[in-house]
Design a protein around this motif. Structure first.
Motif, PDB file in Angstrom:
ATOM      1  N   ARG A 137       0.836  -1.201   0.000  1.00 20.98           N
ATOM      2  CA  ARG A 137       0.000   0.000   0.000  1.00 20.98           C
ATOM      3  C   ARG A 137       0.868   1.248   0.000  1.00 20.98           C
ATOM      4  O   ARG A 137       0.583   2.214  -0.701  1.00 20.98           O
ATOM      5  N   SER A 138       1.951   1.207   0.790  1.00 20.10           N
ATOM      6  CA  SER A 138       2.848   2.354   0.834  1.00 20.10           C
ATOM      7  C   SER A 138       3.473   2.623  -0.529  1.00 20.10           C
ATOM      8  O   SER A 138       3.680   3.770  -0.916  1.00 20.10           O
ATOM      9  N   ALA A 139       3.789   1.535  -1.270  1.00 22.91           N
ATOM     10  CA  ALA A 139       4.380   1.708  -2.597  1.00 22.91           C
ATOM     11  C   ALA A 139       3.423   2.437  -3.525  1.00 22.91           C
ATOM     12  O   ALA A 139       3.831   3.281  -4.327  1.00 22.91           O
ATOM     13  N   ARG A 140       2.108   2.099  -3.420  1.00 24.92           N
ATOM     14  CA  ARG A 140       1.128   2.809  -4.255  1.00 24.92           C
ATOM     15  C   ARG A 140       1.080   4.292  -3.870  1.00 24.92           C
ATOM     16  O   ARG A 140       0.975   5.164  -4.726  1.00 24.92           O
ATOM     17  N   ASP A 141       1.165   4.545  -2.555  1.00 27.93           N
ATOM     18  CA  ASP A 141       1.167   5.945  -2.107  1.00 27.93           C
ATOM     19  C   ASP A 141       2.393   6.683  -2.633  1.00 27.93           C
ATOM     20  O   ASP A 141       2.316   7.848  -3.047  1.00 27.93           O
ATOM     21  N   ARG A 142       3.556   6.007  -2.606  1.00 23.25           N
ATOM     22  CA  ARG A 142       4.782   6.641  -3.088  1.00 23.25           C
ATOM     23  C   ARG A 142       4.663   6.949  -4.573  1.00 23.25           C
ATOM     24  O   ARG A 142       5.096   8.001  -5.044  1.00 23.25           O
ATOM     25  N   LEU A 143       4.067   6.030  -5.348  1.00 24.24           N
ATOM     26  CA  LEU A 143       3.887   6.270  -6.776  1.00 24.24           C
ATOM     27  C   LEU A 143       3.015   7.500  -6.990  1.00 24.24           C
ATOM     28  O   LEU A 143       3.309   8.347  -7.840  1.00 24.24           O
ATOM     29  N   ALA A 144       1.942   7.611  -6.201  1.00 26.29           N
ATOM     30  CA  ALA A 144       1.063   8.773  -6.331  1.00 26.29           C
ATOM     31  C   ALA A 144       1.810  10.061  -6.020  1.00 26.29           C
ATOM     32  O   ALA A 144       1.632  11.083  -6.691  1.00 26.29           O
ATOM     33  N   ARG A 145       2.670  10.010  -4.992  1.00 26.65           N
ATOM     34  CA  ARG A 145       3.426  11.216  -4.638  1.00 26.65           C
ATOM     35  C   ARG A 145       4.438  11.572  -5.726  1.00 26.65           C
ATOM     36  O   ARG A 145       4.671  12.743  -6.016  1.00 26.65           O
ATOM     37  N   HIS A 146       5.042  10.543  -6.324  1.00 24.85           N
ATOM     38  CA  HIS A 146       5.974  10.815  -7.414  1.00 24.85           C
ATOM     39  C   HIS A 146       5.257  11.431  -8.612  1.00 24.85           C
ATOM     40  O   HIS A 146       5.790  12.318  -9.284  1.00 24.85           O
ATOM     41  N   LEU A 147       4.028  10.956  -8.874  1.00 25.16           N
ATOM     42  CA  LEU A 147       3.254  11.548  -9.967  1.00 25.16           C
ATOM     43  C   LEU A 147       2.906  13.007  -9.658  1.00 25.16           C
ATOM     44  O   LEU A 147       2.861  13.845 -10.565  1.00 25.16           O
ATOM     45  N   ARG A 148       2.697  13.311  -8.390  1.00 25.76           N
ATOM     46  CA  ARG A 148       2.421  14.702  -8.012  1.00 25.76           C
ATOM     47  C   ARG A 148       3.635  15.582  -8.286  1.00 25.76           C
ATOM     48  O   ARG A 148       3.497  16.771  -8.606  1.00 25.76           O
ATOM     49  N   ILE A 149       4.828  15.004  -8.135  1.00 22.14           N
ATOM     50  CA  ILE A 149       6.032  15.779  -8.448  1.00 22.14           C
ATOM     51  C   ILE A 149       6.030  16.169  -9.919  1.00 22.14           C
ATOM     52  O   ILE A 149       6.300  17.316 -10.283  1.00 22.14           O
ATOM     53  N   PHE A 150       5.707  15.220 -10.797  1.00 15.67           N
ATOM     54  CA  PHE A 150       5.699  15.530 -12.228  1.00 15.67           C
ATOM     55  C   PHE A 150       4.551  16.457 -12.598  1.00 15.67           C
ATOM     56  O   PHE A 150       4.631  17.185 -13.588  1.00 15.67           O
ATOM     57  N   GLU A 151       3.467  16.448 -11.805  1.00 11.37           N
ATOM     58  CA  GLU A 151       2.375  17.380 -12.057  1.00 11.37           C
ATOM     59  C   GLU A 151       2.848  18.824 -11.909  1.00 11.37           C
ATOM     60  O   GLU A 151       2.342  19.725 -12.580  1.00 11.37           O
ATOM     61  N   VAL A 163       7.363  30.174  -8.574  1.00  6.53           N
ATOM     62  CA  VAL A 163       8.506  29.298  -8.290  1.00  6.53           C
ATOM     63  C   VAL A 163       8.629  28.986  -6.802  1.00  6.53           C
ATOM     64  O   VAL A 163       8.762  27.815  -6.426  1.00  6.53           O
ATOM     65  N   PRO A 164       8.590  29.972  -5.890  1.00 10.60           N
ATOM     66  CA  PRO A 164       8.666  29.623  -4.466  1.00 10.60           C
ATOM     67  C   PRO A 164       7.541  28.685  -4.032  1.00 10.60           C
ATOM     68  O   PRO A 164       7.774  27.748  -3.257  1.00 10.60           O
ATOM     69  N   GLY A 165       6.330  28.938  -4.539  1.00  7.74           N
ATOM     70  CA  GLY A 165       5.213  28.073  -4.187  1.00  7.74           C
ATOM     71  C   GLY A 165       5.414  26.653  -4.668  1.00  7.74           C
ATOM     72  O   GLY A 165       5.085  25.681  -3.963  1.00  7.74           O
ATOM     73  N   ILE A 166       5.977  26.504  -5.857  1.00  4.15           N
ATOM     74  CA  ILE A 166       6.227  25.168  -6.407  1.00  4.15           C
ATOM     75  C   ILE A 166       7.262  24.432  -5.568  1.00  4.15           C
ATOM     76  O   ILE A 166       7.091  23.250  -5.227  1.00  4.15           O
ATOM     77  N   TYR A 167       8.341  25.111  -5.188  1.00  2.69           N
ATOM     78  CA  TYR A 167       9.371  24.434  -4.393  1.00  2.69           C
ATOM     79  C   TYR A 167       8.877  24.113  -2.988  1.00  2.69           C
ATOM     80  O   TYR A 167       9.261  23.082  -2.412  1.00  2.69           O
ATOM     81  N   ARG A 168       8.027  24.951  -2.422  1.00  2.00           N
ATOM     82  CA  ARG A 168       7.444  24.620  -1.115  1.00  2.00           C
ATOM     83  C   ARG A 168       6.574  23.371  -1.226  1.00  2.00           C
ATOM     84  O   ARG A 168       6.593  22.496  -0.349  1.00  2.00           O
ATOM     85  N   GLN A 169       5.818  23.269  -2.309  1.00  2.00           N
ATOM     86  CA  GLN A 169       4.989  22.085  -2.526  1.00  2.00           C
ATOM     87  C   GLN A 169       5.854  20.842  -2.710  1.00  2.00           C
ATOM     88  O   GLN A 169       5.560  19.774  -2.164  1.00  2.00           O
ATOM     89  N   LEU A 170       6.945  20.985  -3.448  1.00  2.00           N
ATOM     90  CA  LEU A 170       7.846  19.853  -3.658  1.00  2.00           C
ATOM     91  C   LEU A 170       8.504  19.409  -2.355  1.00  2.00           C
ATOM     92  O   LEU A 170       8.765  18.217  -2.158  1.00  2.00           O
ATOM     93  N   GLU A 171       8.782  20.357  -1.460  1.00  2.00           N
ATOM     94  CA  GLU A 171       9.342  19.982  -0.161  1.00  2.00           C
ATOM     95  C   GLU A 171       8.364  19.113   0.625  1.00  2.00           C
ATOM     96  O   GLU A 171       8.767  18.117   1.255  1.00  2.00           O
ATOM     97  N   GLN A 172       7.084  19.473   0.585  1.00  2.00           N
ATOM     98  CA  GLN A 172       6.090  18.687   1.307  1.00  2.00           C
ATOM     99  C   GLN A 172       5.933  17.296   0.707  1.00  2.00           C
ATOM    100  O   GLN A 172       5.805  16.301   1.430  1.00  2.00           O
ATOM    101  N   ILE A 173       5.962  17.211  -0.622  1.00  2.00           N
ATOM    102  CA  ILE A 173       5.775  15.919  -1.284  1.00  2.00           C
ATOM    103  C   ILE A 173       6.977  15.013  -1.073  1.00  2.00           C
ATOM    104  O   ILE A 173       6.839  13.826  -0.767  1.00  2.00           O
ATOM    105  N   SER A 174       8.191  15.578  -1.244  1.00  2.00           N
ATOM    106  CA  SER A 174       9.397  14.754  -1.214  1.00  2.00           C
ATOM    107  C   SER A 174       9.912  14.481   0.193  1.00  2.00           C
ATOM    108  O   SER A 174      10.625  13.497   0.429  1.00  2.00           O
ATOM    109  N   GLY A 175       9.570  15.358   1.151  1.00  2.00           N
ATOM    110  CA  GLY A 175      10.084  15.197   2.500  1.00  2.00           C
ATOM    111  C   GLY A 175      11.484  15.757   2.686  1.00  2.00           C
ATOM    112  O   GLY A 175      12.142  15.450   3.684  1.00  2.00           O
ATOM    113  N   TYR A 176      11.952  16.573   1.733  1.00  2.00           N
ATOM    114  CA  TYR A 176      13.282  17.172   1.817  1.00  2.00           C
ATOM    115  C   TYR A 176      13.169  18.694   1.753  1.00  2.00           C
ATOM    116  O   TYR A 176      12.345  19.228   0.998  1.00  2.00           O
ATOM    117  N   ARG A 177      14.015  19.385   2.531  1.00  2.00           N
ATOM    118  CA  ARG A 177      14.214  20.803   2.292  1.00  2.00           C
ATOM    119  C   ARG A 177      15.081  20.915   1.056  1.00  2.00           C
ATOM    120  O   ARG A 177      16.110  20.238   0.920  1.00  2.00           O
TER     121      ARG A 177
END
Length: 505
Positions: A137-151, A163-177
Motif C-alpha cells: 500500500r505504501s508503494a502505491r502511495d509513493r507512486l502517487a506522490r511521485h506523480l504529483r512531483i511531475f504534475e 517558483v517559491p510556491g512550487i518548491y514549497r509544494q515539492l518539499e512537502q511531497i518529497s520530505g526534503y528541504r
C-alpha cells in the motif's frame, strides 16, 4: 552544521524496525542502534558487497550473511558508518557473520543505526516477503506522490509560475528541504534563496550524485557541464521519500538551471557588446556608460580592466564568466585575440579567479570612468605580459610594478613621442616586410637578454635570433650591449603598452 530536530515525524503506515523486532515468530535480536527503532523499512535488499550503499535508495533493511563485513574493529566501524551515511533503515545479519566488535556496536549506538541478528531458522525470504506485503500500500502511495512531483512540471511552465510556491509544494511531497545552488554555493534563484549551512568540501565540483550529512546533492547538467546542484536535506516535519523522489524533483530543477544559463548568456552578450563598444575609436562616452550600466556594471564604482593569459582548459570565456557570475561579481567579458574583461571585485577575488582558471591575469589600476577602458586595457595587457615566465598563476597589478607606471604616466604624450621615435624604424620594417622584430625585441628583454632562452621562446634558431638583433641595431642605431642604449630600447618597448593614443579616446 544544520541542527536536526528530534521530534518524531508522522508515519504513513509502513513497518518500522521496532515492528519487525516485536514480531515473535521472526526472533530478531536488536544488538545495537536502539535509537533508530522508529526508522521506516521501505524495502529489503540482500548484498554481500563491502559498500552496497551507492546501489541503494535509502530506507532499505539490508539483509546479509556477513561475508562482506570485515573482522577487525576499524573495518566494521567504517562498514556501519557507510551504511548509515546512505540512510538505510538498518542491517539484519545472519549468525554466520563475524563477531561484532565493541567499537562497531558503539558506533551503531552513536548513529542510531539498528543492527539486528537473524536466528538460524528464519530464512531471508520470509523477512523480505513480510516487508514487501506490508509495503504494498505504501508503494502505491509513493507512486502517487511521485506523480504529483511531475504534475508540478505543468505548473512550472505556466505564464504565472509561482517558483517559491512550487518548491514549497515539492518539499512537502518529497520530505526534503530543497536548495538550488551554483558551483560557488550561492542560491541560483533570487526568489528561492535558502542554502543549507554545511561543509561542501569538493561536493560542488562533483559530476555524480553525492551523499551529504542528512541528504543528497544531485548535479544538474546543461549540455555536458554541471552548472548547478539540487540539494535535498531531510525535512524536520516530513518523512523523506527517498532518493528516487529527489531525482524526480531534479527533473524540474534542471529547467531552472537551463533558464539560469539563458539569463547568463543574455547578460554575457550584452556585456561583451558593451565592452567592444568601449574599445571602439570615437565611441560616445555616454553611450558606453549606458551600455555597461545596462550590462550590470555599477556607475561610480571602481573597476579594473583585466587581461587573461592562455586558459589551459576548454571554453575559457564560459568558464571565466560563469565563475564570476556564480559569485555575483559584476563584470563584462570579451573574447577577441585575448580574453579581456572589466570587473568590479576585490583584489583577493581576482586572485581566486586566476587560481580557479589556472591562469595569470594582468590587472590595470582602478578607475570609475568607463572612458578610461582603452587606456586601462593597454596597462592590463602590459602587466599580463610580465607574468609569462611564472610557473604558477598570478595576478600582476600594474600599479605594483617597480613604480614604472609612476614614471610613465605623468607625461604620457612625451613618453608616446619618445617611444615612437625610438621604435619607428622597427615598426615600419615589420609593417613593410612582415617581420617580427618588435616582438623579438620584447621577448629578448623579457628573457633578460639570454640568447638561448629567447630563441626557445620564439621557436627559432639562435642564428636567426642573432640576425634579427643585428638588424634591430642597424635600424635603430643602438647597441644592445651598451647599457644606456639597451635601456632606452627597453623603456620604449615597455612604454608602448602603456601610452595613451589620441585614437583611443
Amino acid at each position: 552544521m544544520q541542527q536536526r530536530s528530534t521530534t518524531p515525524r508522522v508515519d504513513r503506515g509502513q513497518l518500522t524496525v521496532a515492528d519487525l523486532v516485536s514480531m515473535p515468530h521472526l526472533g530478531l535480536e536488536l544488538v545495537a542502534g536502539a535509537a533508530g527503532l522508529g526508522r521506516r523499512v521501505q524495502w529489503t535488499h540482500t548484498s554481500e558487497l563491502e559498500d552496497p550503499g551507492p546501489w541503494l535508495e535509502g530506507g532499505e533493511l539490508l539483509i546479509v550473511n556477513g561475508f562482506g563485513i570485515p573482522e577487525d574493529g576499524p573495518g566494521q566501524t567504517e562498514y556501519v558508518r557507510r551504511l548509515a551515511q546512505h540512510r538505510l533503515a538498518g542491517i539484519a545479519v545472519s549468525v554466520r557473520a563475524p563477531d561484532f566488535t565493541p567499537e562497531m556496536l558503539a558506533v551503531a549506538d552513536e548513529l542510531g543505526f539498528p543492527v539486528l541478528k537473524i536466528p538460524r531458522q528464519v530464512p531471508f525470504i520470509e523477512l523480505s516477503y513480510l516487508v514487501a506485503n506490508a509495503s504494498e500500500r505504501s508503494a502505491r502511495d509513493r507512486l502517487a506522490r511521485h506523480l504529483r512531483i511531475f504534475e508540478t512540471l505543468r505548473l512550472r511552465n505556466t505564464i504565472d509560475s509561482d517558483v517559491p510556491g512550487i518548491y514549497r509544494q515539492l518539499e512537502q511531497i518529497s520530505g526534503y528541504r530543497l536548495a538550488l545552488i551554483s558551483p560557488a554555493g550561492q542560491a541560483l534563484l533570487d526568489n528561492w534563496p535558502w542554502v543549507p549551512e554545511i561543509e561542501w568540501g569538493d561536493a560542488l565540483h562533483a559530476t555524480d550524485l553525492r551523499v551529504l550529512p542528512g541528504g543528497y546533492l544531485v548535479p544538474l547538467f546543461v549540455g555536458d557541464r554541471a552548472t548547478a546542484y539540487l540539494v535535498g536535506i531531510e525535512h524536520e516535519e516530513h518523512y523523506p521519500e527517498g532518493l528516487a523522489a529527489l531525482q524526480h524533483v531534479s527533473t524540474l530543477a534542471a529547467l531552472d538551471a537551463i533558464e539560469d544559463q539563458r539569463r547568463r548568456e543574455t547578460a554575457h552578450r550584452a556585456g561583451g557588446s558593451a565592452l567592444a563598444r568601449a574599445l571602439e575609436a570615437g565611441a560616445s562616452h555616454a553611450d558606453v556608460e549606458r551600455r555597461l550600466h545596462d550590462a550590470g556594471l555599477v556607475r561610480d564604482t571602481p573597476f579594473r580592466v583585466v587581461a587573461f593569459g592562455r586558459i589551459p582548459n576548454p571554453l575559457p570565456e564560459t568558464r571565466a564568466r560563469d565563475w564570476l557570475a556564480d559569485r555575483r561579481i559584476r563584470h563584462a567579458i570579451l573574447w577577441q585575440d585575448q580574453l579581456i574583461g572589466v570587473v568590479q571585485c576585490t583584489d583577493d577575488q581576482l586572485a581566486e579567479l586566476g587560481a580557479a582558471l589556472n591562469v595569470s591575469i594582468g590587472a590595470s589600476p582602478t578607475s570609475t570612468a568607463f572612458s578610461d577602458i582603452p587606456r586601462l586595457l593597454r596597462q592590463a595587457r602590459w602587466s599580463q605580459s610580465l607574468a609569462v615566465d611564472s610557473n604558477r598563476p598570478e595576478v600582476v597589478f600594474t600599479e605594483m610594478q617597480l613604480g614604472l607606471v609612476r614614471w610613465l604616466n605623468p607625461d604620457s604624450s612625451t613618453m608616446e613621442r619618445l617611444a615612437e621615435d625610438t621604435l619607428r624604424p622597427i615598426l615600419e620594417h615589420d609593417k613593410s616586410q612582415g617581420s617580427e622584430l618588435f616582438h623579438t625585441l620584447a621577448v629578448y628583454f623579457r628573457q633578460n637578454g639570454r640568447m638561448r632562452a629567447t630563441a626557445g621562446a620564439l621557436f627559432v634558431h639562435e642564428h636567426t635570433l642573432r640576425y634579427r638583433l643585428n638588424r634591430i641595431e642597424q635600424l635603430t642605431g643602438r647597441d644592445l650591449k651598451n647599457m644606456r642604449e639597451s635601456f632606452e630600447l627597453w623603456l620604449a618597448v615597455e612604454a608602448q603598452a602603456l601610452i595613451v593614443r589620441d585614437t583611443d579616446n
